[in-house]
Design a protein around this motif. Structure first.
Motif, mmCIF file in Angstrom:
data_model
loop_
_atom_site.group_PDB
_atom_site.id
_atom_site.type_symbol
_atom_site.label_atom_id
_atom_site.label_comp_id
_atom_site.label_asym_id
_atom_site.label_seq_id
_atom_site.Cartn_x
_atom_site.Cartn_y
_atom_site.Cartn_z
ATOM 1 N N LYS A 189 0.798 -1.229 0.000
ATOM 2 C CA LYS A 189 0.000 0.000 0.000
ATOM 3 C C LYS A 189 0.832 1.281 0.000
ATOM 4 C CE LYS A 189 -4.076 -2.126 2.070
ATOM 5 N NZ LYS A 189 -4.774 -2.186 0.777
ATOM 6 N N LYS A 190 2.136 1.165 -0.113
ATOM 7 C CA LYS A 190 2.967 2.371 -0.199
ATOM 8 C C LYS A 190 2.812 2.995 -1.573
ATOM 9 C CE LYS A 190 6.456 1.794 3.330
ATOM 10 N NZ LYS A 190 7.879 1.981 3.654
ATOM 11 N N THR A 191 2.932 4.314 -1.616
ATOM 12 C CA THR A 191 2.723 5.032 -2.873
ATOM 13 C C THR A 191 3.992 5.041 -3.730
ATOM 14 O OG1 THR A 191 3.412 7.182 -1.988
ATOM 15 C CG2 THR A 191 1.077 6.562 -1.724
ATOM 16 N N VAL A 192 3.788 5.382 -4.994
ATOM 17 C CA VAL A 192 4.905 5.546 -5.936
ATOM 18 C C VAL A 192 5.915 6.539 -5.371
ATOM 19 C CG1 VAL A 192 5.485 6.527 -8.193
ATOM 20 C CG2 VAL A 192 3.572 4.911 -7.981
ATOM 21 N N ARG A 193 5.392 7.623 -4.753
ATOM 22 C CA ARG A 193 6.290 8.640 -4.182
ATOM 23 C C ARG A 193 7.088 8.060 -3.007
ATOM 24 N NH1 ARG A 193 2.866 12.241 -3.573
ATOM 25 N NH2 ARG A 193 3.416 13.825 -5.111
ATOM 26 N N ASP A 194 6.419 7.314 -2.125
ATOM 27 C CA ASP A 194 7.106 6.711 -0.974
ATOM 28 C C ASP A 194 8.227 5.782 -1.412
ATOM 29 O OD1 ASP A 194 5.419 7.967 0.819
ATOM 30 O OD2 ASP A 194 4.033 6.279 0.979
ATOM 31 N N LEU A 195 7.966 5.031 -2.470
ATOM 32 C CA LEU A 195 8.919 4.021 -2.935
ATOM 33 C C LEU A 195 9.972 4.597 -3.873
ATOM 34 C CD1 LEU A 195 6.387 1.127 -3.701
ATOM 35 C CD2 LEU A 195 7.707 1.504 -1.615
ATOM 36 N N GLN A 196 9.774 5.860 -4.291
ATOM 37 C CA GLN A 196 10.662 6.493 -5.282
ATOM 38 C C GLN A 196 10.802 5.582 -6.504
ATOM 39 O OE1 GLN A 196 14.154 7.208 -2.737
ATOM 40 N NE2 GLN A 196 13.550 9.349 -2.607
ATOM 41 N N LEU A 197 9.662 5.093 -6.955
ATOM 42 C CA LEU A 197 9.611 4.136 -8.060
ATOM 43 C C LEU A 197 9.631 4.881 -9.391
ATOM 44 C CD1 LEU A 197 9.313 1.014 -8.012
ATOM 45 C CD2 LEU A 197 6.866 1.337 -8.351
ATOM 46 N N GLY A 198 10.606 4.585 -10.243
ATOM 47 C CA GLY A 198 10.642 5.188 -11.567
ATOM 48 C C GLY A 198 11.746 6.227 -11.724
ATOM 49 N N THR A 199 11.721 6.906 -12.873
ATOM 50 C CA THR A 199 12.712 7.938 -13.219
ATOM 51 C C THR A 199 11.996 9.274 -13.352
ATOM 52 O OG1 THR A 199 14.025 6.302 -14.418
ATOM 53 C CG2 THR A 199 14.459 8.615 -14.916
ATOM 54 N N LEU A 308 3.753 15.668 -17.610
ATOM 55 C CA LEU A 308 4.714 14.598 -17.376
ATOM 56 C C LEU A 308 5.521 14.832 -16.100
ATOM 57 C CD1 LEU A 308 6.191 12.042 -18.463
ATOM 58 C CD2 LEU A 308 7.768 13.620 -19.621
ATOM 59 N N LYS A 309 5.588 13.778 -15.269
ATOM 60 C CA LYS A 309 6.406 13.822 -14.059
ATOM 61 C C LYS A 309 7.532 12.779 -14.105
ATOM 62 C CE LYS A 309 5.486 15.798 -10.657
ATOM 63 N NZ LYS A 309 5.971 17.101 -10.136
ATOM 64 N N GLY A 310 7.211 11.593 -14.654
ATOM 65 C CA GLY A 310 8.218 10.535 -14.678
ATOM 66 C C GLY A 310 7.750 9.331 -15.476
ATOM 67 N N VAL A 311 8.561 8.298 -15.479
ATOM 68 C CA VAL A 311 8.236 7.042 -16.174
ATOM 69 C C VAL A 311 8.600 5.876 -15.264
ATOM 70 C CG1 VAL A 311 8.723 5.573 -18.167
ATOM 71 C CG2 VAL A 311 8.628 8.056 -18.463
ATOM 72 N N ILE A 312 7.674 4.932 -15.124
ATOM 73 C CA ILE A 312 7.934 3.709 -14.361
ATOM 74 C C ILE A 312 7.979 2.546 -15.339
ATOM 75 C CG2 ILE A 312 7.108 2.136 -12.563
ATOM 76 C CD1 ILE A 312 5.579 4.503 -11.350
ATOM 77 N N SER A 313 9.116 1.884 -15.409
ATOM 78 C CA SER A 313 9.247 0.718 -16.289
ATOM 79 C C SER A 313 8.879 -0.544 -15.522
ATOM 80 C CB SER A 313 10.684 0.609 -16.810
ATOM 81 O OG SER A 313 11.563 0.261 -15.749
ATOM 82 N N LEU A 314 8.633 -1.625 -16.249
ATOM 83 C CA LEU A 314 8.372 -2.900 -15.595
ATOM 84 C C LEU A 314 9.608 -3.362 -14.829
ATOM 85 C CD1 LEU A 314 6.262 -4.884 -18.234
ATOM 86 C CD2 LEU A 314 5.524 -3.237 -16.502
#
Length: 331
Positions: A189-199, A308-314
């Motif tokens: 349940k952590k957010t994309v921001r919390d996880l710093q997921l992506g570029t 656009l803020k960022g991109v999350i790849s698989l």
């Protein structure tokens, strides 16, 4: 006498759930094999390295596929995998050696390593995995080599003969996790921001009027496989992916690369899922929910105005699921 180290800070309920979910998914991946990911029915197209590059392109388009394992019939061995990157290398060769254009049509798939060498491209490591090995092992190998897909190759111990069984992709593995682990992914349940997921910094972008060749050069210089397409206000309109290049050069039409990205995107197959977006406030469990329901190959991160803020790849998602906090778990 030295002071005892302070007790570690107790985990919050959110952190406990996150850790429990990741641990359970990793355990699942260690127990399941690459065979398990394969659908009940599938077709596999394997291309001989003696095939002309030009013909291989038509085969991919006719069969609505974007990659294929390669087979060297001279030595009866698996010889790698043909992907959009190989065609990007051919395009670069065409640009760097325009006088060689007449020879290009006669190049065979076996020539791809020579083309790589001629343009100074870093060779892609040829990796495969035995289908009965744990899925966790296949994923670790994919992340180590930055491969987005990995062939499953069986080996007959008596004859030493190899057999290509299938190819599994990052998308198929994530889908497999999402479908079979909803009770575990719901804990993430952590957010994309919390996880710093992506570029989120130094993002490559293009406009609808940018030429395909300019975007290819951008992909090569940044070592990326996707470029978001934005308007003058940085609002996301679409994304151009490496696989979008394949229909652009159908029949060896390299001159069409001077056409616009907007024109190239119109050549996508009708069943193309388009782009998927998310915000930095979206949680990882909701991303897995999207993967469970749709054919997602990456997520473009946008704000409330679709900028656009960022991109999350698989790869970003798999890397987090497989490796995050692994040192802590081992302790």
């Amino acid at each position: 006498m030295a002071d005892a180290p302070p007790d570690p800070k107790p985990l919050s309920p959110l952190d406990k759930d996150q850790r429990q979910g990741l641990k359970a998914i990793r355990e699942f991946l260690r127990k399941r094999t690459s065979y398990d990911v394969l659908p009940l029915s599938f077709r596999l197209i394997v291309l001989d390295t003696d095939l002309l590059i030009k013909k291989s392109l038509n085969i991919l388009i006719q069969n609505s596929i974007v990659s294929a394992p390669l087979w060297d019939s001279h030595i009866s061995r698996f010889a790698g995998i043909l992907t959009a990157t190989d065609y990007i290398n051919v395009i670069q060769y065409h640009c760097q050696f325009p006088d060689e254009m007449s020879k290009l049509d006669q190049f065979r798939l076996a020539s791809l390593p020579d083309i790589e060498k001629a343009i100074g491209a870093t060779p892609i490591e040829t990796v495969s995995v035995h289908p009965s090995k744990p899925l966790y092992e296949a994923l670790r190998r994919m992340l180590k080599t930055r491969a987005r897909r990995i062939p499953l190759v069986d080996l007959d111990e008596e004859t030493g003969r190899e057999t290509v069984i299938s190819v599994i992709t990052q998308y198929r593995i994530l889908k497999f996790i999402a479908v079979n682990n909803e009770h575990n992914t719901i804990l993430l349940k952590k957010t994309v921001r919390d996880l710093q997921l992506g570029t989120y910094t130094d993002l490559a972008v293009a406009r609808m009027g940018t030429t395909v060749l300019e975007v290819i050069n951008l992909m090569v210089s940044r070592n990326i496989s996707c470029v978001p397409i934005v308007d003058s206000e940085n609002r996301v309109l679409n994304a151009f992916e490496a696989v979008d290049i394949i229909p652009c050069i159908k029949g060896g039409a390299y001159d069409e690369l001077n056409g616009s990205v907007g024109e190239a995107l119109c050549k996508r197959p009708e069943d193309n899922p388009g782009i998927f977006t998310c915000s930095e406030d979206d949680r990882l469990d909701s991303i897995f929910d999207t993967i469970r329901k749709s054919r997602v190959h990456r997520l473009v991160v946008v704000d409330d105005e679709n900028k656009l803020k960022g991109v999350i790849s698989l790869s970003d998602i798999l890397k987090y699921v497989l490796l995050h906090g692994e040192e802590d778990d081992a302790a």
